[in-house]
Design a protein around this motif. Structure first.
Motif, mmCIF file in Angstrom:
data_model
loop_
_atom_site.group_PDB
_atom_site.id
_atom_site.type_symbol
_atom_site.label_atom_id
_atom_site.label_comp_id
_atom_site.label_asym_id
_atom_site.label_seq_id
_atom_site.Cartn_x
_atom_site.Cartn_y
_atom_site.Cartn_z
ATOM 1 N N ILE A 7 38.208 -54.441 79.368
ATOM 2 C CA ILE A 7 37.106 -53.475 79.464
ATOM 3 C C ILE A 7 36.710 -53.151 78.055
ATOM 4 O O ILE A 7 37.815 -52.872 76.983
ATOM 5 C CB ILE A 7 37.662 -52.054 79.918
ATOM 6 C CG1 ILE A 7 38.123 -52.302 81.388
ATOM 7 C CG2 ILE A 7 36.331 -51.097 80.011
ATOM 8 C CD1 ILE A 7 37.217 -52.802 82.594
ATOM 9 N N LEU A 8 35.768 -53.405 77.811
ATOM 10 C CA LEU A 8 35.066 -52.785 76.466
ATOM 11 C C LEU A 8 34.596 -51.353 76.414
ATOM 12 O O LEU A 8 33.655 -51.028 77.120
ATOM 13 C CB LEU A 8 34.067 -53.649 75.918
ATOM 14 C CG LEU A 8 33.284 -53.490 74.605
ATOM 15 C CD1 LEU A 8 34.363 -53.567 73.524
ATOM 16 C CD2 LEU A 8 32.206 -54.238 74.205
ATOM 17 N N LEU A 9 35.193 -50.461 75.525
ATOM 18 C CA LEU A 9 34.853 -49.017 75.361
ATOM 19 C C LEU A 9 34.146 -48.854 74.134
ATOM 20 O O LEU A 9 34.556 -49.275 72.964
ATOM 21 C CB LEU A 9 36.132 -48.316 75.430
ATOM 22 C CG LEU A 9 35.791 -46.885 75.287
ATOM 23 C CD1 LEU A 9 34.860 -46.241 76.114
ATOM 24 C CD2 LEU A 9 37.048 -46.050 75.668
ATOM 25 N N ILE A 10 32.947 -48.632 74.251
ATOM 26 C CA ILE A 10 31.865 -48.231 72.834
ATOM 27 C C ILE A 10 31.866 -46.582 72.710
ATOM 28 O O ILE A 10 31.901 -46.098 73.308
ATOM 29 C CB ILE A 10 30.531 -48.811 73.153
ATOM 30 C CG1 ILE A 10 30.290 -50.237 73.488
ATOM 31 C CG2 ILE A 10 29.616 -48.334 72.136
ATOM 32 C CD1 ILE A 10 28.879 -50.505 73.841
ATOM 33 N N ASP A 11 32.446 -46.588 71.294
ATOM 34 C CA ASP A 11 32.790 -45.352 71.039
ATOM 35 C C ASP A 11 31.472 -44.710 69.897
ATOM 36 O O ASP A 11 31.300 -45.682 69.020
ATOM 37 C CB ASP A 11 34.151 -45.112 69.988
ATOM 38 C CG ASP A 11 34.329 -43.984 69.529
ATOM 39 O OD1 ASP A 11 33.732 -42.870 69.738
ATOM 40 O OD2 ASP A 11 35.203 -43.877 68.682
ATOM 41 N N SER A 12 30.863 -43.709 70.268
ATOM 42 C CA SER A 12 29.685 -43.099 69.522
ATOM 43 C C SER A 12 30.526 -42.059 68.618
ATOM 44 O O SER A 12 29.834 -41.164 68.369
ATOM 45 C CB SER A 12 28.647 -42.912 70.258
ATOM 46 O OG SER A 12 28.034 -43.856 71.071
ATOM 47 N N THR A 17 36.839 -39.920 72.981
ATOM 48 C CA THR A 17 36.941 -41.281 73.528
ATOM 49 C C THR A 17 38.306 -41.880 74.038
ATOM 50 O O THR A 17 38.397 -42.575 75.009
ATOM 51 C CB THR A 17 36.696 -42.331 72.034
ATOM 52 O OG1 THR A 17 35.179 -41.838 71.842
ATOM 53 C CG2 THR A 17 36.512 -43.629 72.454
ATOM 54 N N PHE A 18 39.320 -41.539 73.415
ATOM 55 C CA PHE A 18 40.667 -41.879 73.822
ATOM 56 C C PHE A 18 41.252 -41.358 75.271
ATOM 57 O O PHE A 18 41.811 -41.839 75.997
ATOM 58 C CB PHE A 18 41.680 -41.800 72.791
ATOM 59 C CG PHE A 18 41.602 -42.646 71.691
ATOM 60 C CD1 PHE A 18 41.926 -44.273 71.749
ATOM 61 C CD2 PHE A 18 41.151 -42.431 70.619
ATOM 62 C CE1 PHE A 18 41.846 -44.889 70.674
ATOM 63 C CE2 PHE A 18 40.724 -43.483 69.632
ATOM 64 C CZ PHE A 18 41.220 -44.567 69.600
ATOM 65 N N ASN A 19 40.545 -40.288 75.566
ATOM 66 C CA ASN A 19 40.921 -39.607 76.759
ATOM 67 C C ASN A 19 40.186 -40.504 77.729
ATOM 68 O O ASN A 19 40.668 -40.674 78.837
ATOM 69 C CB ASN A 19 40.326 -38.081 76.761
ATOM 70 C CG ASN A 19 40.938 -37.173 75.805
ATOM 71 O OD1 ASN A 19 42.025 -37.522 75.590
ATOM 72 N ND2 ASN A 19 40.063 -36.100 75.337
ATOM 73 N N LEU A 20 38.963 -40.792 77.550
ATOM 74 C CA LEU A 20 38.070 -41.752 78.559
ATOM 75 C C LEU A 20 38.995 -43.235 78.732
ATOM 76 O O LEU A 20 39.103 -43.787 79.692
ATOM 77 C CB LEU A 20 36.776 -42.022 77.757
ATOM 78 C CG LEU A 20 35.807 -42.564 78.802
ATOM 79 C CD1 LEU A 20 35.743 -42.118 80.342
ATOM 80 C CD2 LEU A 20 34.244 -42.944 78.082
ATOM 81 N N HIS A 34 39.641 -52.407 74.860
ATOM 82 C CA HIS A 34 39.207 -52.633 73.477
ATOM 83 C C HIS A 34 38.343 -51.737 73.237
ATOM 84 O O HIS A 34 37.084 -51.570 73.908
ATOM 85 C CB HIS A 34 38.744 -54.067 73.178
ATOM 86 C CG HIS A 34 39.899 -55.139 73.597
ATOM 87 N ND1 HIS A 34 40.496 -55.760 72.510
ATOM 88 C CD2 HIS A 34 40.333 -55.898 74.599
ATOM 89 C CE1 HIS A 34 41.364 -56.423 72.796
ATOM 90 N NE2 HIS A 34 41.128 -56.497 74.496
ATOM 91 N N ILE A 35 38.360 -51.108 71.892
ATOM 92 C CA ILE A 35 37.461 -49.916 71.481
ATOM 93 C C ILE A 35 36.800 -50.357 70.220
ATOM 94 O O ILE A 35 37.426 -50.676 69.322
ATOM 95 C CB ILE A 35 38.261 -48.752 71.427
ATOM 96 C CG1 ILE A 35 38.939 -48.064 72.701
ATOM 97 C CG2 ILE A 35 37.377 -47.587 70.983
ATOM 98 C CD1 ILE A 35 39.822 -47.050 72.387
ATOM 99 N N ILE A 36 35.354 -50.324 70.244
ATOM 100 C CA ILE A 36 34.615 -50.432 69.106
ATOM 101 C C ILE A 36 33.673 -49.283 68.715
ATOM 102 O O ILE A 36 33.227 -48.724 69.794
ATOM 103 C CB ILE A 36 33.998 -51.941 69.184
ATOM 104 C CG1 ILE A 36 32.692 -51.910 70.164
ATOM 105 C CG2 ILE A 36 34.775 -53.086 69.426
ATOM 106 C CD1 ILE A 36 32.000 -52.906 70.160
#
Length: 802
Positions: A7-12, A17-20, A34-36
């Protein structure tokens, strides 16, 4: 689809974010996350990368989808070619972006919803299949109105009645594999609409991929170079490389029964009243505190100072100053390495401190991690942002069990232990005689000159902060301002020839006792604290447990304020609970970012009793994943501290955008105020408190500049604060009778301060403020800020004048 979903998690740049990410791990078992950041990659690199992922999650964030800087590459996600489509789940800003890119429009809510829980109405299908009642947390001031082509289908809504009417809470794209929700499924207080909804998304995404023949490409080194390792991971600087660094030294300990243990008497036995020396004491001066820590410093005790922007750390032993280059490390990794080489074992297990670093870290040091800003220019020198001393000999007082521990981590220190044990036996054999905090004033010593923040300006800043909340840039902003005090050195100190700051601390401690009090004299700075708020504690390895205890909501004790009344005012207040909830969710995010999934809210918005106040306190705990624990060993505390600063209770959420806004609103650095004070133990534990209900000063000593690693080459000048102007009557609204006891501070008639030498005065700074939400009343917030100032200002009140 791969056996282990990726899963790619896009952080704005959000603070949830890390709760999600943790929610995704629970809903999609075995998944790699993976978080970008949303601006990390150009579209040309981002679009091909999608082929390596089974799904994308677009996280929440501050701002508006209409602003390209707020939304970044998320905007491109909705318009990829058919052969590059990937299932997407959006949250909050993610929903708004999906809607805007398909004909929707962004509008402001009439009444914003920040930290509010709403019933979510749905039809039990799609994302909500087999999902019953949903009570969800909302963090938004903007919402979506649908119009134009019917590509989007509503799935859920909230009914805000006369406030906002019906508000869209979930939708999907009719042809493409896009789903989204407006509320926050990852919040700790969302019930029913979190894990079940994410699980349904994964079911729908998997079905769509099979139906459309989508094949996820194998993972490659090139892909990982773009995204980084999957969460959770260890920063390379904190990974153990040399096992030899893990060798430890023994702790030597003597214990004394001490029914009459008095922390102040012990400090005075150790010459705390000599202002020319450094001294550190962390004092559990009130319940629920238990242990007090006193450093037995010598002239060679290693002292560490660091200033933001420097490429080196100053190490001082007496008059000998050397400079350690950071090289490729940041200050956090350097401190971790410093402590790794000084690990110890064999101390009394129940004693939290065996030796180690004691001191403070500034607010701006934490800001540098979240939102780096250029340091001040060389023409405007600053005081240390890291000011710590290594304590190898210590005394720890256990007030509950009435024991005193004398400790050393120096080899062959038996003689010192025996000598100190004898000295302590003498002074602890009987209760101390009361010693007055003051002596009669001669009339020649003037009252302190107190300069509060400008009332109109402070209220205007609160109004400006609320506009940022309405625009969607923040959910909560902790607006603060400094109060300046030009105070004559304590009358009792002048009479006795002792430390003025020590006498002032004892007065502060007696009038506002708190579990995280501290007296830190680490030249050129002196900090007096009566903080009630633990920020972060972490126990020793190998079974390290991290705990944070945010306080949001305070009621001062009074005869008519019973527990029942306090609970109604605090836990019964929608505003107070919303403030606390936002910080709880933010702290969960900070902790998840380092330790991984094992983070839990052990206590939510419970009213606790303290010496002078009732507080609304939550407790969040986390344990590191095995892979993290094995790689970091005793360094975990430093990494959690780095990731968690500045304290969320002193900034707001989302943290990055909030600290940027506050920097502009407040117009000056906070310095020591709203940083943290505490210790890092040689056994691997640590305990840090938020620097509130505190005051600090800087003396005229300068820190040596860095010209070589071996010799002094010059001094960094630390200019003493300038003269403080007198204050107006308007400034003192809310201080009540305290101003009368302090004197007519705005009237210079017959005040001898102009004729007295500056050496008889100290310039103190104390900060105070409050969390501003959409429900805040600016005038009430001013009054609350002044009330917090008063709790420290009492220490400057001459006890002989009452």
């Amino acid at each position: 689809m791969a056996d282990r979903p990726r899963i790619l998690l896009i952080d704005s740049y959000d603070s949830f974010t890390f709760n999600l990410a943790s929610l995704c791990k629970r809903a999609i078992p075995g998944s790699h996350i993976h978080i970008i950041k949303n601006d990390a990659l150009p579209p040309a690199s981002f679009i091909p990368l999608l082929q390596h992922f089974d799904a994308v999650v677009v996280g929440p964030g501050p701002g508006s989808p209409d602003n390209p800087e707020d939304i970044g590459i998320v905007k491109d996600l909705w318009h990829v070619a058919e052969d590059s489509l990937v299932p997407v789940f959006g949250v909050c800003l993610g929903l708004q972006s999906l809607a805007v890119e398909h004909g929707g429009r962004i509008q402001r809510l009439n009444v914003v919803k920040h930290g509010q829980v709403s019933r979510i109405h749905h039809q039990g299908r799609d994302l909500f299949e087999n999902v019953g009642r949903v009570d969800a947390v909302r963090y938004h001031s903007l919402h979506v109105g649908l119009s134009g082509p019917a590509d989007l289908e509503p799935l859920a809504w909230a009914d805000d009645g006369e406030e906002n009417g019906q508000v869209l809470m979930a939708l999907k794209h009719k042809r493409k594999p896009f789903w989204s929700v407006q509320y926050h499924p990852e919040s700790v207080r969302t019930i029913g609409g979190g894990e079940d909804v994410l699980r349904n998304f994964w079911r729908l995404a998997s079905r769509w991929s099979v139906t459309h023949g989508r094949i996820t490409l194998p993972w490659t080194v090139t892909a990982e170079d773009l995204t980084g390792a999957c969460w959770p991971s260890v920063r390379p600087e904190f990974a153990i490389r040399d096992p030899a660094e893990l060798s430890t030294t023994p702790v030597l300990t003597r214990a004394l029964g001490a029914p009459y243990a008095d922390v102040s008497r012990i400090c005075e036995m150790l010459d705390v009243e000599d202002d020319s020396t450094d001294f550190v004491m962390l004092n559990s001066a009130a319940a629920p505190g238990r242990f007090s820590i006193i450093g037995c410093l010598s002239h060679t005790s290693p002292k560490i100072t660091y200033i933001i922007g420097d490429s080196f750390v100053r190490l001082r032993r007496g008059q000998d100053v050397t400079f350690a280059e950071l090289g490729t490390l940041d200050i956090w990794a350097w401190l971790a390495a410093f402590m790794r080489r000084r690990k110890a074992h064999g101390g009394t297990p129940g004693v939290p401190f065996w030796g180690g670093l004691v001191g403070y870290l500034s607010y701006e040091l934490g800001v540098q991690t979240v939102a780096p800003v250029p340091p001040r220019s060389a023409t405007h020198p600053r005081h240390p942002d890291v000011n710590l001393v290594f304590v190898d000999r210590s005394i720890v007082v256990d007030s509950r069990d009435q024991l005193v521990y004398i400790q050393s981590i120096l080899p062959s220190d038996d003689d010192w232990l025996q000598e100190m044990t004898g000295r302590l036996r003498k002074i602890l054999a009987a209760p101390a005689a009361d010693r007055p905090l003051g002596v009669p004033s001669s009339g020649l010593v003037p009252a302190p000159i107190v300069t509060l923040p400008d009332r109109a300006e402070y209220i205007s800043k609160i109004a400006a902060a609320k506009e940022w909340l309405f625009s969607g840039d923040s959910y909560e902003l902790c607006v603060t301002a400094p109060t300046r005090i030009r105070a004559p050195k304590a009358t009792v100190a002048v009479a006795r020839g002792t430390s003025s700051s020590w006498e002032l601390y004892k007065t502060l401690c007696s009038r506002n006792p708190a579990p995280h009090s501290a007296y830190l004299r680490l030249h050129p700075s002196t900090l007096l604290s009566s903080s009630p708020e633990r920020f972060l504690s972490y126990s020793r390895t190998p079974d390290s447990l991290c705990q944070l205890r945010p306080i949001k909501g305070t009621v001062r004790k009074a005869p008519d304020i019973t527990r029942e009344v306090a609970e109604e005012l605090l836990s019964g207040s929608r505003k107070e609970v919303a403030e606390n909830l936002m910080i709880v969710d933010l702290i969960r995010h900070d902790l998840h970012s380092v330790v991984g999934e094992d983070v839990h809210v052990r206590q939510f918005c419970k009213v606790e009793e303290y010496e002078t106040v009732w507080q609304l306190v939550s407790v969040i705990e986390g344990k590191p994943a095995p892979a993290i624990k094995n790689k970091t060993h005793s360094d975990l505390g430093w990494e959690v501290l780095r990731a968690s600063l500045p304290p969320g209770s002193m900034t707001g959420a989302p943290k990055k955008r909030s600290v940027e806004i506050l920097r502009e609103l407040e117009g000056a650095e906070r310095g020591i105020y709203s940083g943290v004070l505490g210790y890092a133990d040689v056994g691997g534990g640590g305990d840090w408190a938020v620097i509130i209900r505190s005051c600090f000063k800087h003396d005229e000593r300068s820190l040596p500049s860095h010209d070589s690693l071996l010799h002094h080459a010059g001094d960094r000048e630390d200019a003493a604060p300038g003269a403080i102007p007198s204050t107006s009557d308007e400034d003192f609204k809310g201080l009540g009778g305290l101003t009368e006891r302090l004197g007519a501070l705005h009237d210079t008639t017959d005040r001898p301060s102009d004729s007295l030498p500056d050496t008889l005065f100290d310039e103190w700074t104390l900060g105070a403020g409050g969390a501003i939400t959409a429900l805040s009343d600016p005038v009430a917030e001013w009054d609350e800020m002044v009330t917090k100032v008063e709790s420290v200002l009492r220490a400057f009140d001459d006890p002989t004048s009452r």
